[in-house]
Design an enzyme around this catalytic site. Structure first.
Site, short mmCIF file in Angstrom:
data_model
loop_
_atom_site.label_atom_id
_atom_site.label_comp_id
_atom_site.label_asym_id
_atom_site.label_seq_id
_atom_site.Cartn_x
_atom_site.Cartn_y
_atom_site.Cartn_z
N CYS A 196 84.21 24.26 -28.40
CA CYS A 196 83.07 23.32 -28.32
C CYS A 196 83.64 21.94 -28.05
CB CYS A 196 82.30 23.35 -29.65
SG CYS A 196 80.88 22.23 -29.67
N LEU A 197 83.02 21.23 -27.09
CA LEU A 197 83.51 19.89 -26.77
C LEU A 197 83.35 18.95 -27.96
CD1 LEU A 197 82.17 19.53 -23.11
CD2 LEU A 197 84.46 20.21 -23.86
N HIS A 221 72.99 24.37 -29.66
CA HIS A 221 73.14 22.92 -29.88
C HIS A 221 71.78 22.24 -30.00
CE1 HIS A 221 77.34 21.74 -29.70
NE2 HIS A 221 77.58 22.44 -28.61
N GLY A 244 79.51 23.51 -20.24
CA GLY A 244 78.17 23.16 -20.69
C GLY A 244 78.21 21.89 -21.52
N HIS A 254 75.11 29.17 -26.33
CA HIS A 254 75.83 28.09 -27.02
C HIS A 254 75.06 26.77 -26.88
CE1 HIS A 254 79.85 26.18 -28.17
NE2 HIS A 254 79.17 25.13 -27.71
N GLU A 255 74.56 26.49 -25.66
CA GLU A 255 73.86 25.22 -25.43
C GLU A 255 72.49 25.20 -26.13
OE1 GLU A 255 75.70 22.95 -24.44
OE2 GLU A 255 77.26 24.30 -23.74
N GLN A 300 75.12 16.19 -28.05
CA GLN A 300 76.57 15.95 -27.97
C GLN A 300 76.88 14.56 -27.39
OE1 GLN A 300 77.34 19.99 -26.00
NE2 GLN A 300 79.16 19.74 -27.27
O1 K1U Z 1 78.69 22.80 -25.40
C1 K1U Z 1 79.91 22.68 -25.42
O2 K1U Z 1 80.51 22.29 -26.41
C2 K1U Z 1 80.66 23.06 -24.19
C3 K1U Z 1 81.43 24.37 -24.36
C4 K1U Z 1 80.52 25.51 -23.95
C5 K1U Z 1 81.02 26.89 -24.15
C6 K1U Z 1 82.33 27.24 -24.37
C7 K1U Z 1 82.71 28.56 -24.53
C8 K1U Z 1 81.78 29.54 -24.46
C9 K1U Z 1 80.48 29.20 -24.26
C10 K1U Z 1 80.10 27.89 -24.09
C11 K1U Z 1 82.66 24.29 -23.48
O3 K1U Z 1 82.57 24.21 -22.30
S1 K1U Z 1 84.18 24.24 -24.24
C12 K1U Z 1 85.32 24.54 -22.89
C13 K1U Z 1 85.59 25.98 -22.83
O4 K1U Z 1 85.69 26.57 -23.87
C14 K1U Z 1 85.69 26.75 -21.59
C15 K1U Z 1 86.00 26.15 -20.41
C16 K1U Z 1 86.10 26.92 -19.27
C17 K1U Z 1 85.89 28.29 -19.32
C18 K1U Z 1 85.58 28.89 -20.53
C19 K1U Z 1 85.49 28.11 -21.67
ZN ZN Z 2 79.47 23.08 -28.12
#
Ligand code: K1U
Ligand code: ZN
Length: 187
Positions: A89-90, A135, A46, A131-132, A51
């Site tokens: 979180c990215l 944000h 996401g 999560h989004e 961001q």
């Molecule tokens: O919004 C963001 O920072 C993106 C974030 C979203 C997210 C992560 C974990 C749970 C819910 C939402 C990410 O994508 S971080 C990457 C990550 O944690 C992930 C990647 C692949 C599968 C599962 C998690």
């Molecule tokens: Zn995030």
């Protein structure tokens, strides 16, 4: 299409509530395409507009091929069951925490064609929607941690944040053994 810079914890844009979109324009469709490209390059599931330094109420999600551009999303119902799972979180690279959230949510949003829609998301998709949308309200997953765990996460971040001058994370498309376009531009 372009890969955009990702803003990291400390940039005030991550804490500002976003502005609802009045009209889905080609410029916003271009932003959405860039956000998808940036999310894939950063290996996320996401990404929300703040961001990438943008004030609009827009996010993109791709969980196991379920792909959505979310314009003006809101949660309309949350299930009564909840789950604890690890989140990252990215915008806070290499920091993780176990977060409890409703397992299932229904969201309402406008898609990139301008159509009003509702979607149900459970498990990882439901978590990603939440999560989004957080944000877009200026909220980050670390806000849900206990004071002790939040202090530990912030202390780890204090040491790591110097890797991101001006709170900017440059995302690279890595091709092992070859130089990518960004490398070539720096030479
Ligand atoms: O919004 C963001 O920072 C993106 C974030 C979203 C997210 C992560 C974990 C749970 C819910 C939402 C990410 O994508 S971080 C990457 C990550 O944690 C992930 C990647 C692949 C599968 C599962 C998690
Ligand atoms: Zn995030």
């Amino acid at each position: 299409m372009s890969i955009l810079d990702i803003r990291v914890l400390g940039d005030p844009v991550l804490r500002k509530p976003t502005t609802p979109v009045a009209e889905v324009t080609d410029e916003l469709r271009g932003l959405i395409a860039d956000m998808f490209e940036t999310m894939y390059a950063a290996e996320g599931i996401g990404l929300a507009a703040p961001q990438v330094g943008r004030p609009e109420r827009i996010a993109v999600v791709d969980v196991e091929g379920k792909k959505f551009a979310l314009i003006n999303p809101e949660i309309v119902t949350s299930g009564s069951a909840s789950d604890k799972a690890e989140e990252g979180c990215l915008s806070i690279p290499d920091i993780y925490g176990d977060i409890t959230r409703p397992t299932e949510v229904t969201i309402r949003f406008i898609d990139e064609t301008g159509e009003a829609r509702e979607e149900n998301g459970a498990a990882l998709l439901g978590r990603c929607f939440q999560h989004e949308i957080d944000h877009l309200d200026g909220k980050l997953f670390i806000d849900y941690l206990s004071p002790l765990k939040r202090r530990a996460a912030l202390s780890k971040w204090e040491k790591a944040k110097s890797e991101y001058p001006s709170y900017i994370r440059k995302v690279r498309t890595e091709t092992p053994g070859s130089h990518n376009k960004e490398d070539a531009e720096e030479m």
